[in-house]
Design a protein around this motif. Structure first.
Motif, PDB file in Angstrom:
ATOM      1  N   VAL A   2      25.723  53.574  19.875  1.00 33.37           N
ATOM      2  CA  VAL A   2      26.298  53.076  21.113  1.00 33.37           C
ATOM      3  C   VAL A   2      27.776  52.752  20.911  1.00 33.37           C
ATOM      4  O   VAL A   2      28.151  52.124  19.918  1.00 33.37           O
ATOM      5  N   GLN A   3      28.584  53.192  21.858  1.00 37.58           N
ATOM      6  CA  GLN A   3      30.011  52.849  21.832  1.00 37.58           C
ATOM      7  C   GLN A   3      30.452  52.422  23.216  1.00 37.58           C
ATOM      8  O   GLN A   3      30.097  53.060  24.215  1.00 37.58           O
ATOM      9  N   LEU A   4      31.221  51.353  23.246  1.00 37.16           N
ATOM     10  CA  LEU A   4      31.885  50.896  24.461  1.00 37.16           C
ATOM     11  C   LEU A   4      33.371  50.840  24.146  1.00 37.16           C
ATOM     12  O   LEU A   4      33.776  50.153  23.200  1.00 37.16           O
ATOM     13  N   VAL A   5      34.158  51.551  24.934  1.00 32.09           N
ATOM     14  CA  VAL A   5      35.589  51.637  24.663  1.00 32.09           C
ATOM     15  C   VAL A   5      36.356  51.217  25.908  1.00 32.09           C
ATOM     16  O   VAL A   5      36.304  51.900  26.940  1.00 32.09           O
ATOM     17  N   GLU A   6      37.079  50.103  25.780  1.00 30.81           N
ATOM     18  CA  GLU A   6      37.885  49.596  26.889  1.00 30.81           C
ATOM     19  C   GLU A   6      39.265  50.231  26.886  1.00 30.81           C
ATOM     20  O   GLU A   6      39.791  50.591  25.833  1.00 30.81           O
ATOM     21  N   ALA A  14      53.078  38.173  36.843  1.00 28.92           N
ATOM     22  CA  ALA A  14      52.193  37.394  37.709  1.00 28.92           C
ATOM     23  C   ALA A  14      52.231  37.954  39.125  1.00 28.92           C
ATOM     24  O   ALA A  14      53.298  38.318  39.633  1.00 28.92           O
ATOM     25  N   GLY A  15      51.050  38.032  39.721  1.00 31.19           N
ATOM     26  CA  GLY A  15      50.925  38.604  41.047  1.00 31.19           C
ATOM     27  C   GLY A  15      50.604  40.091  41.041  1.00 31.19           C
ATOM     28  O   GLY A  15      50.263  40.654  42.088  1.00 31.19           O
ATOM     29  N   GLY A  16      50.727  40.704  39.885  1.00 30.45           N
ATOM     30  CA  GLY A  16      50.461  42.128  39.767  1.00 30.45           C
ATOM     31  C   GLY A  16      49.000  42.458  39.590  1.00 30.45           C
ATOM     32  O   GLY A  16      48.135  41.572  39.659  1.00 30.45           O
ATOM     33  N   SER A  17      48.732  43.731  39.344  1.00 33.15           N
ATOM     34  CA  SER A  17      47.360  44.230  39.232  1.00 33.15           C
ATOM     35  C   SER A  17      47.204  45.105  37.994  1.00 33.15           C
ATOM     36  O   SER A  17      48.172  45.739  37.539  1.00 33.15           O
ATOM     37  N   LEU A  18      45.994  45.119  37.498  1.00 31.18           N
ATOM     38  CA  LEU A  18      45.592  46.039  36.440  1.00 31.18           C
ATOM     39  C   LEU A  18      44.161  46.467  36.708  1.00 31.18           C
ATOM     40  O   LEU A  18      43.385  45.712  37.311  1.00 31.18           O
ATOM     41  N   ARG A  19      43.825  47.659  36.230  1.00 34.14           N
ATOM     42  CA  ARG A  19      42.445  48.121  36.317  1.00 34.14           C
ATOM     43  C   ARG A  19      41.958  48.456  34.922  1.00 34.14           C
ATOM     44  O   ARG A  19      42.484  49.366  34.279  1.00 34.14           O
ATOM     45  N   LEU A  20      40.966  47.702  34.464  1.00 34.90           N
ATOM     46  CA  LEU A  20      40.360  47.972  33.175  1.00 34.90           C
ATOM     47  C   LEU A  20      39.201  48.945  33.341  1.00 34.90           C
ATOM     48  O   LEU A  20      38.498  48.915  34.350  1.00 34.90           O
ATOM     49  N   SER A  21      39.027  49.766  32.336  1.00 32.08           N
ATOM     50  CA  SER A  21      37.927  50.723  32.332  1.00 32.08           C
ATOM     51  C   SER A  21      37.169  50.585  31.011  1.00 32.08           C
ATOM     52  O   SER A  21      37.766  50.281  29.983  1.00 32.08           O
ATOM     53  N   CYS A  22      35.879  50.795  31.067  1.00 35.90           N
ATOM     54  CA  CYS A  22      35.051  50.774  29.860  1.00 35.90           C
ATOM     55  C   CYS A  22      34.176  52.018  29.882  1.00 35.90           C
ATOM     56  O   CYS A  22      33.367  52.195  30.796  1.00 35.90           O
ATOM     57  N   TRP A 114      28.939  45.549  22.468  1.00 36.11           N
ATOM     58  CA  TRP A 114      30.275  45.081  22.834  1.00 36.11           C
ATOM     59  C   TRP A 114      31.321  46.128  22.500  1.00 36.11           C
ATOM     60  O   TRP A 114      31.180  46.855  21.504  1.00 36.11           O
ATOM     61  N   GLY A 115      32.362  46.154  23.315  1.00 34.53           N
ATOM     62  CA  GLY A 115      33.515  46.961  22.991  1.00 34.53           C
ATOM     63  C   GLY A 115      34.465  46.211  22.071  1.00 34.53           C
ATOM     64  O   GLY A 115      34.222  45.050  21.717  1.00 34.53           O
ATOM     65  N   GLN A 116      35.574  46.867  21.740  1.00 37.06           N
ATOM     66  CA  GLN A 116      36.530  46.276  20.795  1.00 37.06           C
ATOM     67  C   GLN A 116      37.567  45.408  21.481  1.00 37.06           C
ATOM     68  O   GLN A 116      38.291  44.668  20.814  1.00 37.06           O
ATOM     69  N   GLY A 117      37.629  45.510  22.802  1.00 34.46           N
ATOM     70  CA  GLY A 117      38.548  44.664  23.564  1.00 34.46           C
ATOM     71  C   GLY A 117      39.868  45.351  23.886  1.00 34.46           C
ATOM     72  O   GLY A 117      40.309  46.260  23.189  1.00 34.46           O
TER      73      GLY A 117
END
Length: 124
Positions: A2-6, A14-22, A114-117
């Motif tokens: 199993v692998q989870l990769v973020e 501040a006030g901005g946006s990000l999109r995380l993917s796993c 768990w992924g590595q972060g």
């Protein structure tokens, strides 16, 4: 195996946006609950959001209304859309997978993989 990769972390004002993917591999993704946790320097790892295998979502009060968790079972991915970011959102963000039917998705020990972060830094 199993692998989870973020991915998707970075530096944002501040006030901005990000999109995380796993991206998940080695598991029957659609059968797993997925969660996002974060850990800031000197602090305990804390729950951010979760999406059970059966649908529905749950959020920590600190991110409710600003963050959105979603999943794409066809692509074996879970996402965390983060809007209106604050400096206190700065942390390493981890995705995690829990067996189908797991309860207590706000608790990190519920999760099996768990992924590595990925680092998220929000400047003021």
């Amino acid at each position: 195996q199993v692998q989870l990769v973020e991915s998707g972390g970075g530096l944002v004002q501040a006030g901005g946006s990000l999109r995380l993917s796993c991206a998940a591999s080695g598991l029957a993704f659609s059968s797993y609950a997925m969660g996002w946790f974060r850990q800031a320097p000197g602090k305990e790892r804390e729950f951010v959001a979760a999406i059970p295998w059966s649908g529905g979502t749950d959020y920590a009060d600190s991110v409710k209304g600003r963050f959105t968790i979603s999943r794409d079972n066809a692509r074996n991915r879970v996402y965390l859309q983060m809007n209106r970011l604050k400096p206190e959102d700065t942390a390493v963000y981890y995705c995690a997978a829990a067996f189908r039917g797991s309860t207590g998705l706000r608790v990190d020990r519920t999760y099996n993989y768990w992924g590595q972060g990925t680092q998220v830094t929000v400047s003021s």
